[in-house]
Design a protein around this motif. Structure first.
Motif, PDB file in Angstrom:
ATOM      1  N   LYS A  21       0.848  -1.191   0.000  1.00  0.00           N
ATOM      2  CA  LYS A  21       0.000   0.000   0.000  1.00  0.00           C
ATOM      3  C   LYS A  21       0.880   1.236   0.000  1.00  0.00           C
ATOM      4  N   THR A  22       0.528   2.210  -0.839  1.00  0.00           N
ATOM      5  CA  THR A  22       1.288   3.463  -0.886  1.00  0.00           C
ATOM      6  C   THR A  22       0.329   4.644  -0.881  1.00  0.00           C
ATOM      7  N   LEU A  23       0.766   5.730  -0.269  1.00  0.00           N
ATOM      8  CA  LEU A  23       0.017   6.978  -0.254  1.00  0.00           C
ATOM      9  C   LEU A  23       1.028   8.113  -0.292  1.00  0.00           C
ATOM     10  N   ILE A  24       0.747   9.127  -1.102  1.00  0.00           N
ATOM     11  CA  ILE A  24       1.632  10.291  -1.143  1.00  0.00           C
ATOM     12  C   ILE A  24       0.785  11.552  -1.028  1.00  0.00           C
ATOM     13  N   SER A  25       1.244  12.493  -0.204  1.00  0.00           N
ATOM     14  CA  SER A  25       0.558  13.773  -0.044  1.00  0.00           C
ATOM     15  C   SER A  25       0.937  14.678  -1.209  1.00  0.00           C
ATOM     16  N   HIS A  26      -0.060  15.084  -1.982  1.00  0.00           N
ATOM     17  CA  HIS A  26       0.175  15.928  -3.147  1.00  0.00           C
ATOM     18  C   HIS A  26      -1.113  16.666  -3.470  1.00  0.00           C
ATOM     19  N   PRO A  27      -1.061  17.948  -3.829  1.00  0.00           N
ATOM     20  CA  PRO A  27      -2.291  18.713  -4.044  1.00  0.00           C
ATOM     21  C   PRO A  27      -3.120  18.283  -5.255  1.00  0.00           C
ATOM     22  N   MET A  28      -2.525  17.715  -6.285  1.00  0.00           N
ATOM     23  CA  MET A  28      -3.232  17.222  -7.475  1.00  0.00           C
ATOM     24  C   MET A  28      -4.208  18.252  -8.050  1.00  0.00           C
ATOM     25  N   GLU A  29      -3.713  19.358  -8.510  1.00  0.00           N
ATOM     26  CA  GLU A  29      -4.533  20.394  -9.146  1.00  0.00           C
ATOM     27  C   GLU A  29      -4.780  20.008 -10.609  1.00  0.00           C
ATOM     28  N   THR A  30      -6.045  19.948 -11.027  1.00  0.00           N
ATOM     29  CA  THR A  30      -6.416  19.434 -12.356  1.00  0.00           C
ATOM     30  C   THR A  30      -6.056  20.355 -13.508  1.00  0.00           C
ATOM     31  N   GLY A  31      -5.987  21.650 -13.271  1.00  0.00           N
ATOM     32  CA  GLY A  31      -5.755  22.600 -14.355  1.00  0.00           C
ATOM     33  C   GLY A  31      -7.054  23.104 -14.965  1.00  0.00           C
ATOM     34  N   PHE A  32      -8.190  22.642 -14.460  1.00  0.00           N
ATOM     35  CA  PHE A  32      -9.495  23.050 -14.987  1.00  0.00           C
ATOM     36  C   PHE A  32     -10.237  23.997 -14.036  1.00  0.00           C
ATOM     37  N   ARG A  33      -9.726  24.192 -12.836  1.00  0.00           N
ATOM     38  CA  ARG A  33     -10.417  24.983 -11.819  1.00  0.00           C
ATOM     39  C   ARG A  33      -9.944  26.433 -11.881  1.00  0.00           C
ATOM     40  N   PRO A  34     -10.895  27.389 -11.891  1.00  0.00           N
ATOM     41  CA  PRO A  34     -10.482  28.794 -11.881  1.00  0.00           C
ATOM     42  C   PRO A  34     -10.020  29.214 -10.483  1.00  0.00           C
ATOM     43  N   ALA A  61       1.490   2.598 -12.774  1.00  0.00           N
ATOM     44  CA  ALA A  61       0.175   3.232 -12.905  1.00  0.00           C
ATOM     45  C   ALA A  61       0.355   4.615 -13.520  1.00  0.00           C
ATOM     46  N   GLU A  62      -0.519   4.952 -14.467  1.00  0.00           N
ATOM     47  CA  GLU A  62      -0.583   6.300 -15.020  1.00  0.00           C
ATOM     48  C   GLU A  62      -1.743   7.010 -14.349  1.00  0.00           C
ATOM     49  N   LEU A  63      -1.504   8.229 -13.875  1.00  0.00           N
ATOM     50  CA  LEU A  63      -2.540   9.001 -13.200  1.00  0.00           C
ATOM     51  C   LEU A  63      -2.928  10.195 -14.058  1.00  0.00           C
ATOM     52  N   PHE A  64      -4.186  10.601 -13.958  1.00  0.00           N
ATOM     53  CA  PHE A  64      -4.739  11.654 -14.792  1.00  0.00           C
ATOM     54  C   PHE A  64      -5.402  12.712 -13.913  1.00  0.00           C
ATOM     55  N   PRO A  65      -5.828  13.854 -14.481  1.00  0.00           N
ATOM     56  CA  PRO A  65      -6.411  14.921 -13.673  1.00  0.00           C
ATOM     57  C   PRO A  65      -7.587  14.491 -12.793  1.00  0.00           C
ATOM     58  N   ALA A  66      -8.285  13.443 -13.147  1.00  0.00           N
ATOM     59  CA  ALA A  66      -9.415  12.995 -12.332  1.00  0.00           C
ATOM     60  C   ALA A  66      -8.973  12.271 -11.059  1.00  0.00           C
ATOM     61  N   SER A  67      -7.688  11.980 -10.921  1.00  0.00           N
ATOM     62  CA  SER A  67      -7.179  11.327  -9.710  1.00  0.00           C
ATOM     63  C   SER A  67      -7.310  12.273  -8.529  1.00  0.00           C
ATOM     64  N   SER A  68      -7.559  11.701  -7.376  1.00  0.00           N
ATOM     65  CA  SER A  68      -7.740  12.534  -6.185  1.00  0.00           C
ATOM     66  C   SER A  68      -6.402  13.060  -5.667  1.00  0.00           C
ATOM     67  N   ALA A  69      -6.505  14.065  -4.818  1.00  0.00           N
ATOM     68  CA  ALA A  69      -5.320  14.529  -4.099  1.00  0.00           C
ATOM     69  C   ALA A  69      -4.853  13.387  -3.203  1.00  0.00           C
ATOM     70  N   ASN A  70      -3.579  13.342  -2.911  1.00  0.00           N
ATOM     71  CA  ASN A  70      -3.009  12.302  -2.056  1.00  0.00           C
ATOM     72  C   ASN A  70      -3.319  10.897  -2.579  1.00  0.00           C
ATOM     73  N   PRO A  71      -2.845  10.573  -3.787  1.00  0.00           N
ATOM     74  CA  PRO A  71      -3.182   9.278  -4.398  1.00  0.00           C
ATOM     75  C   PRO A  71      -2.759   8.088  -3.526  1.00  0.00           C
ATOM     76  N   TYR A  72      -3.705   7.175  -3.361  1.00  0.00           N
ATOM     77  CA  TYR A  72      -3.507   5.942  -2.590  1.00  0.00           C
ATOM     78  C   TYR A  72      -3.558   4.785  -3.577  1.00  0.00           C
ATOM     79  N   LEU A  73      -2.502   3.985  -3.612  1.00  0.00           N
ATOM     80  CA  LEU A  73      -2.456   2.830  -4.514  1.00  0.00           C
ATOM     81  C   LEU A  73      -2.154   1.581  -3.697  1.00  0.00           C
ATOM     82  N   THR A  74      -2.849   0.501  -4.027  1.00  0.00           N
ATOM     83  CA  THR A  74      -2.583  -0.791  -3.383  1.00  0.00           C
ATOM     84  C   THR A  74      -2.530  -1.855  -4.465  1.00  0.00           C
ATOM     85  N   PHE A  75      -1.590  -2.782  -4.320  1.00  0.00           N
ATOM     86  CA  PHE A  75      -1.428  -3.856  -5.301  1.00  0.00           C
ATOM     87  C   PHE A  75      -0.777  -5.043  -4.613  1.00  0.00           C
TER      88      PHE A  75
END
Length: 106
Positions: A21-34, A61-75
């Motif tokens: 399990k991995t989690l990283i703190s990151h703001p993940m700004e989509t580029g679509f929000r004013p 894994a490839e992540l896209f703008p729809a990914s949440s802030a602080n992406p959590y991945l488990t495999f």
């Protein structure tokens, strides 16, 4: 540097399936929000995550703008031998972070 959390078993029996399990703190700004000034806030996302075991890629894994802030991945993977996992997150604006975790296989 972003804060990451990694959960890898410290030890496992040879041939057993382990969960990582991995989690990283990151703001993940989509580029679509004013922003407050009405202009779009520039995109700032993690675009890729790679896990390697002893330099052999085992998960990507490839992540896209729809990914949440602080992406959590488990495999899962099979524990074959003792060694070190290397986790690398890459993203916009030259972002890159690498962490490591060891496992002992008996």
């Amino acid at each position: 540097m972003a804060r990451s959390l990694i959960n890898v078993p410290k030890s496992a029996a040879a041939g057993s399936v382990i969960e990582i399990k991995t989690l990283i703190s990151h703001p993940m700004e989509t580029g679509f929000r004013p922003g407050a000034d009405g202009r779009l806030v520039p995109r700032n996302i993690i675009t890729e995550f790679v896990c390697r075991f002893e330099n052999e890629e085992i998960f990507r894994a490839e992540l896209f703008p729809a990914s949440s802030a602080n992406p959590y991945l488990t495999f899962t993977t099979v524990a074959t031998r003792s060694g070190t996992f290397t986790f690398t997150w890459s993203g916009d604006n030259g972002f890159s972070q690498t962490e490591r975790a060891a496992i002992a296989v008996t």
